[in-house]
Design an enzyme around this catalytic site. Structure first.
Site, PDB file in Angstrom:
ATOM      1  N   LYS A  54     -11.374  -5.991  43.134  1.00 25.91           N
ATOM      2  CA  LYS A  54     -10.946  -6.149  43.736  1.00 25.91           C
ATOM      3  C   LYS A  54     -11.656  -7.322  44.602  1.00 25.91           C
ATOM      4  CE  LYS A  54      -6.146  -4.280  43.136  1.00 25.91           C
ATOM      5  NZ  LYS A  54      -5.803  -2.771  43.474  1.00 25.91           N
ATOM      6  N   GLN A  98      -4.370   1.360  48.530  1.00 21.07           N
ATOM      7  CA  GLN A  98      -4.314   1.466  47.263  1.00 21.07           C
ATOM      8  C   GLN A  98      -3.547   2.901  46.558  1.00 21.07           C
ATOM      9  OE1 GLN A  98      -5.985  -0.629  44.674  1.00 21.07           O
ATOM     10  NE2 GLN A  98      -5.119   0.577  42.707  1.00 21.07           N
ATOM     11  N   ASP A 121       0.751  -6.095  49.108  1.00 18.92           N
ATOM     12  CA  ASP A 121       1.237  -5.454  47.914  1.00 18.92           C
ATOM     13  C   ASP A 121       2.032  -6.172  47.955  1.00 18.92           C
ATOM     14  OD1 ASP A 121      -0.679  -4.582  45.790  1.00 18.92           O
ATOM     15  OD2 ASP A 121      -1.016  -2.476  46.887  1.00 18.92           O
TER      16      ASP A 121
END
Ligand code: NDP
Length: 294
Positions: A54, A98, A121
């Protein structure tokens, strides 16, 4: 006849170059580049690989990457303080914590520190709520350039699946869609996006009776479970579009939830693993960061 293979890698490359152009235009107009903060807790090797990819993708797109790594035994309060500080930082447009976090950490408390506008997200109740109430369709989820502020941010993987379907000309209105998996990260937002696109949606999970029979009704089958090769030919309606979200690390390498060879003989269209949904997740994260900056 073997199914047409939907090339997520190529679609992702195209989307990433669009993101790069939008970022470059923004900088040419005298504004700072979008900034994405990543927070990684512990030493899970897969998580390190995902966050590394990412960050690399951000650099290639001209997005500023702000990275924090914390040890696996970090105190919950310390993690919460960091996320809260990133949320207050005007140079940070998007925050990605994460997952999975260590089991002893309350994920909901951490996510509660992220404002909906920085939630790239799409995991906060506000963003999930916009989606569930039908305020976000495909057009809004994929819109990169607009004078209007972005309406909610959608979880990257399901948004990436929608982009694959859209670019591949898969008809969704009225289609029978079956989503296997009901996680907040993939299954639930996927089902909402398909419903918002007027598909007739069935969501299956570990308590579903006769999963294969439910899957065989699908014109569009999405597998997001995390069990290597669990969807075989017996679960697929001839000619169906099959999207494999699964990413399972095995001794044979990275494999999906779909038995690709068996499914390809029955399906009309199918995504491979690797090279299908995975690259789209990263491309959508970049797109979400640009939308968050807007
Ligand atoms: P979760 O473990 O959170 O959810 C899995 C879902 O599958 C649950 O809803 C579970 O049901 C359901 N399930 C488990 N066993 C069965 C079964 N035997 N029959 C039917 N349903 C079952 O996983 P995620 O949603 O986070 O991820 C799913 C997969 O997608 C994983 O392989 C993950 O690695 C991959 N993934 C890939 C991404 C990408 O970029 N390509 C991004 C994110 C995830 P229940 O709710 O009843 O327990």
């Amino acid at each position: 006849m073997a199914a047409e293979v939907l090339d997520g890698k190529a679609i992702a490359a195209d989307l990433r170059s669009r993101v790069e152009e939008v970022v470059a235009a923004r900088v040419r107009a005298g504004r700072r580049p979008p900034g994405l903060a990543t927070v990684l807790v512990g030493d899970d090797p897969a998580s390190h690989v995902y966050v590394g990819s990412k960050r690399k993708a951000c650099a290639e797109a001209g997005i500023r990457s702000i990275h924090h790594e914390l040890p696996g035994d970090v105190a919950e309060e310390e993690l919460i303080d960091l996320v809260a500080a990133l949320d207050r930082d005007p140079g940070v447009d998007g925050i990605l914590v994460q997952m999975p976090l260590p089991a002893r950490i309350d994920q909901d408390r951490v996510l509660a520190e992220i404002s909906a506008g920085k939630d790239v997200d799409g995991l906060t109740p506000a963003n999930a709520g916009h989606l569930a109430q039908g305020r976000i369709g495909v057009r809004e989820a994929l819109e990169l350039e607009s004078d209007r502020p972005a309406v909610g941010l959608v979880a990257c993987t399901p948004a990436g699946v929608m982009e694959i379907l859209h670019r591949s000309g898969v008809e969704l209105a009225g289609a029978e869609a079956v989503v296997v998996g009901r996680s907040i990260l993939v299954g639930r937002p996927m089902a909402s996006l398909l419903l918002n696109a007027s598909a007739t949606v069935t969501v299956c999970h570990s308590r579903t009776r006769d999963l294969a029979a439910a899957c065989r009704r699908a014109d569009l089958l999405i597998a997001a479970v995390g069990r290597p090769g669990m969807v075989g030919a017996e679960s697929i309606k001839p000619g169906a579009t099959v999207i494999d979200v699964g990413m399972n690390r095995t001794d044979e390498g990275l494999v999906g939830d779909v038995d690709f060879d068996a499914a390809s003989a029955v399906a009309g269209r199918i995504t491979p693993v690797p090279g299908g949904v995975g690259p789209m997740t990263i491309a959508m994260l970049l797109a979400n960061t640009v939308r968050a900056a807007r």
